[in-house]
Write a protein that holds these residues in place. Structure first.
Motif, PDB file in Angstrom:
ATOM      1  N   PHE A  18       0.834  -1.201   0.000  1.00 52.59           N
ATOM      2  CA  PHE A  18       0.000   0.000   0.000  1.00 52.59           C
ATOM      3  C   PHE A  18       0.870   1.255   0.000  1.00 52.59           C
ATOM      4  O   PHE A  18       0.658   2.180  -0.791  1.00 52.59           O
ATOM      5  N   ARG A  54       2.763   1.676  -3.367  1.00 46.57           N
ATOM      6  CA  ARG A  54       1.942   2.240  -4.448  1.00 46.57           C
ATOM      7  C   ARG A  54       1.792   3.743  -4.304  1.00 46.57           C
ATOM      8  O   ARG A  54       1.629   4.462  -5.280  1.00 46.57           O
ATOM      9  N   LEU A  55       1.819   4.235  -3.055  1.00 46.15           N
ATOM     10  CA  LEU A  55       1.716   5.685  -2.825  1.00 46.15           C
ATOM     11  C   LEU A  55       3.070   6.375  -2.928  1.00 46.15           C
ATOM     12  O   LEU A  55       3.163   7.574  -2.731  1.00 46.15           O
ATOM     13  N   VAL A 110      -8.405  -0.941   0.488  1.00 50.95           N
ATOM     14  CA  VAL A 110      -8.319   0.507   0.260  1.00 50.95           C
ATOM     15  C   VAL A 110      -7.610   1.273   1.375  1.00 50.95           C
ATOM     16  O   VAL A 110      -7.704   2.501   1.436  1.00 50.95           O
TER      17      VAL A 110
END
Lengths: 440, 440
Positions: free
Chosen positions: A102, A105-106, A131
Motif C-alpha cells: 500500500f 503504491r503511494l 483501500v
C-alpha cells in the motif's frame, strides 16, 4: 441472530466527532433483514474496551466493531480481542506485505509503527483491506468458552474503508458463518420525496405507517427531503416482493408530484438523469449557496456532458462582470430580487452557451436581513432560450445559515426537476405553475 | 466520576434516525470537566432495556438516559427503572397537574394515556419539564444495593426538552449529589494541523500522547486534517491553564509550519482570516472540486469582502469560454496539466479582478484515469499579479471520488494559506518552496 455494534474512539464519546459508521452499518443490517440491538460508543481506554467487549461477547451472536485498528498507541482493538480470548498476537505475513504494498503504491515510506497493523490474535483471521493500511479481524465464536459466545468482526474507523470491507468481505463471511440467519424474505427500499413537510406527508400516510404492519413503513426527514423506508417480509421472496411493490405503487400514486427518486437517487441524481434524458445542458449562477449546487451535481460521475459549469458570484462586482447583470438593476432592486435572479439566470445561460440557466440569490444570514428582506429570503431564476422566470422562497425564520443554504440547494434543484419533468419541450419558457410546489 | 449515556429508541438503532442528543450531552459534560465513557443506543425492547440499565448501574456513577418517557406502550423507561430497583410505580400529583396544565395552555385535550407520564418509581423523584409533557426521573444511587451503584437521570428524547431540562435542572442536581466531581480544574483545546500524515505527526509526539500523562493529548484525523486534543487537569484553574499552555506551545513549536488553527478554526477560517489580515482578494477556478472550495469559504459569514467569487469550469468549453484558457493548451497538455492549472488561475484572477487566483483541475474518478494520469492526480494553480505557479498532487490510489475531492479542497486551501503566511508581500509571485508541504 442478535447483532450489536461497538464504535471505538475517544472523539466519539467526547462529542468532538459524530459517529456515522454505526448508522450506516445499522441500515446495511436492515437491508440484510437484521437489526442491531445495541450500538455502543466508547473511548480509546483499555478498561472500558475490555468491559464493552466482555458485555457484548456474552449477550450477542455477532459484534461489529469500528475503530481502534490504526497504528497508534490509542488503537487497542487488536490487544483487546487477544486479551478477551486469552491468546497472543502474532504477525500475519500477508497483512504485512499488503501494508508494505500500500505504501509502495503511494510512493511513501512505511513508518515502522504501521507494522503493528499486521498483528492478529492467534486464533483469528485478518480481513483484507483493499483501500487502506489497517486489515480487519474476524474472530470466530468459541463454542466451548462461555465468555466468548459472539463472533467479532473488527473493522477500521475510516468510513470508506469500513464500508468497502463490510460489503466486499464481511457480508460473505457472515453468510458463511450464520447461513440460517439470512433469508431472501426481507426486501427494502426507500422512496425520496420533496416539496411538502414531513408532518403533512405523514398525515396522508398514517394507514401505511401503523406499527406492526407488513410492510413496515417509516418516514424520515433531512433538510426537506422526506424518505419513506419500506421493509417487507414474506415467507418467500416473491411474497415479500409483491408486498413491497404494492406499497411502492401506493406511495407513488399518492405523492406522484413530489417523488424525486428511489434508493440513493436524490435531487441531484434526478436532475442529472432528466438532463440526460432530455438532452439538455445546464449552467448555474450561485450567490448565497456559494457553489453548493455545483458541488452536489459534480459529485455525480459523468455529469460533465450535461452540466457545463457555473459561476459563484458572491460579490456584486462579480454579478456585473461575470454575468452582465446591469449595475442599475442591482442598485434599484438589490441583489436579492426577482429582476436580478432572472438576469443572473439569463446571463449564465448565455455566457456558457447552455440550454438552461439556473440562479440563486438570497440572504443566508446571520447578518444582512431587513424587515422587507429577512434572513432566509431567497430568489431563484430559471431561463431557457425563450424566456425566464423567478421563484421566491422564505426559508426560516430563525434558521441557521447552514440550514438556509442547504434548503435553497434543494429548492433550486427541484425547480429544474419540475421544469424538465413537466414540459414537453424543455426549451419552452418555464411556467410558474410547474414550479409552484417547490415553495415549501 | 464515571458517567455514561443511554439513548433509547428503535429508530436510533435501525439507522432511521441519527441520535444527536448524546453528542450534545457529551459536549456539555466536557464543559463540566466530565467525560462520557460509554454512549449506548438501544431500541424500545424490554429485555434489551433491562440489560443495558443493569450493565450501566454497576459500572458507572451517573447514567444519563434519553427517550422512552412518552405516553405510548413503546415507552419503557419508567417501568425499567422501577424494575431495576424492585419498587412500584406511583402517581406523582404535581407531575399530573403539570401535564394537565401543559395541555390547557395549548388549548388541547389531554389524552388519558398522558396520565402514565406522571408515574414515578417509589424511591425516585420527578424532574419537572417546563417545555413538554414528560417529566424526567431522578433515581438516586442506592449505597447498600450492589446492583444499583449508579444514579440515573432519565430525560425525554425530544431534543429541546432534554436540553432545557439538562441545563436548568440536571446540572444543579448533579452538583448537589456529587460536589467533589465538579471543579474549575479541567481545561480543553484542540489544535488543527494539515500537511503531514497522522502516523508521522504522532511519531513526533509520542512523549505527549503517553497514556496517563497530564495534560491528556489525543490525536484524530479527518480527510487529512489532524487534530491534537489537549485536556489539562489541575488542583486550581491556574495550574490547569499553565499545563495547557505548555503543551499548546510545545505543539506549536514542533509543528509550526502545519498549524492551521485552534478550536473550530480549520482551513477555510484560516484562509479567510489571512485574506482579511493581508487585505487580499481571492478568486477561484474549480474543475474536479466542482464548487466545494467555494462552498467551504462561503460558509463563513462576512467572507464576501475578500472572496470575490469563482468559476466552476467543468466542461472544457467552459475553461476556454469563461477563463480564456487557450484551446491549444488543452489539446497539447490535456485539462489536467501544469500549463492548464496555471492558465486557469491566471484567467480567473484577471476576470474577477482579484489579487490571487487559485485553480484546481484533476481526475476525481472513478473513470477518466490513465497510466500517465491516474485517478487522483490533481494540479493546483496559484497566480498573483506578478506570476503563477502550479503544484501537483496524487491523491490515492484507489480512493473514492468523494475522498479525492475533499482532500483536493484541503490541499488547495492550504496552498493559499502557505502563500499568505510565508511571503512578506502577498502580491509577489508564489514560491514553490512555500508550498512544498501540501503534497501529502
Amino acid at each position: 441472530m442478535r447483532v450489536e455494534i461497538l464504535a471505538i474512539g475517544t472523539e466519539l464519546v467526547s462529542g468532538a466527532k459524530t459517529d456515522t459508521n454505526s448508522g450506516w452499518l445499522a441500515r446495511r443490517l436492515g437491508d440484510l433483514g437484521l437489526t442491531a440491538r445495541f450500538i455502543t460508543l466508547l473511548g480509546d481506554d483499555h478498561a472500558d474496551n475490555l468491559d464493552a467487549f466482555r458485555v457484548a461477547a456474552v449477550r450477542s451472536d455477532v459484534v461489529l466493531t469500528t475503530g481502534g485498528l490504526g497504528p497508534t498507541q490509542d488503537d487497542l482493538t487488536r490487544e483487546i480481542v487477544a486479551e478477551l480470548r486469552g491468546v497472543p498476537l502474532i504477525e500475519d505475513r500477508d497483512s504485512l506485505e499488503a501494508i508494505r504494498g500500500f505504501f509502495a503504491r503511494l510512493n511513501r515510506t512505511m513508518s515502522p509503527r504501521n507494522a503493528v497493523q499486521a498483528l492478529v490474535p492467534e486464533d483469528c483471521r485478518p480481513i483484507p483491506n483493499p483501500v487502506g493500511t489497517a486489515p480487519g479481524i474476524w474472530a470466530p465464536p468459541r463454542p466451548n468458552d462461555p465468555q466468548v459466545r459472539a463472533a467479532f468482526v473488527c473493522l477500521p474507523g475510516v468510513p470508506h474503508e469500513m464500508k468497502t470491507m463490510f460489503d466486499e468481505r464481511v457480508i460473505p463471511l457472515l453468510r458463511d458463518a450464520f447461513p440460517q440467519a439470512f433469508g431472501s424474505n426481507v426486501l427494502t427500499t426507500r422512496l425520496n420525496l420533496f416539496g411538502r413537510g414531513e408532518s403533512e406527508m405523514e398525515s396522508q400516510a398514517l394507514d401505511l405507517t401503523t406499527r406492526g404492519r407488513n410492510p413496515d413503513v417509516g418516514i424520515t426527514a433531512s433538510d426537506g427531503l422526506i424518505s419513506f423506508h419500506i421493509r417487507s417480509f414474506g415467507s418467500t421472496e416473491a411474497e415479500a416482493r409483491q408486498r413491497l411493490e404494492a406499497d411502492r405503487q401506493e406511495i407513488q400514486r399518492r405523492f406522484a408530484d413530489f417523488l424525486v427518486g428511489e434508493g440513493s437517487e436524490e435531487l441531484p441524481h434526478a436532475v442529472a438523469r432528466l438532463l440526460a434524458e432530455r438532452k439538455v445542458t445546464l449552467a448555474l449562477a450561485e450567490s448565497c449557496t456559494g457553489g453548493m449546487i455545483s458541488t452536489e451535481l459534480t459529485a455525480i460521475p459523468g455529469i460533465s456532458a450535461h452540466y457545463l459549469g457555473g459561476l459563484v458570484t458572491y460579490a456584486n462586482t462579480a454579478k456585473t462582470q461575470l454575468l452582465g447583470v446591469p449595475a442599475s438593476l442591482l442598485e434599484t432592486h438589490g441583489a436579492v430580487s426577482e429582476p436580478v435572479a432572472r438576469a443572473m439566470a439569463e446571463g449564465v445561460r448565455l455566457r456558457l452557451g447552455a440550454d438552461l440557466g439556473l440562479s440563486v440569490t438570497g440572504i443566508a444570514g446571520p447578518g444582512g436581513g431587513s424587515l422587507e428582506k429577512p434572513v432566509g429570503l431567497v430568489w431563484f431564476g430559471l431561463a431557457t432560450s425563450q424566456g425566464s422566470i423567478a421563484h421566491r422562497s422564505e426559508i426560516g425564520p430563525e434558521k441557521p445559515r447552514d440550514i438556509i443554504r442547504k434548503r435553497a440547494v434543494r429548492i433550486a434543484l427541484d425547480l429544474v426537476r419540475r421544469h424538465l419533468r413537466s414540459s414537453a419541450d424543455p426549451h419552452r419558457p418555464p411556467q410558474t405553475n410547474d414550479l409552484a410546489s417547490s415553495s415549501s
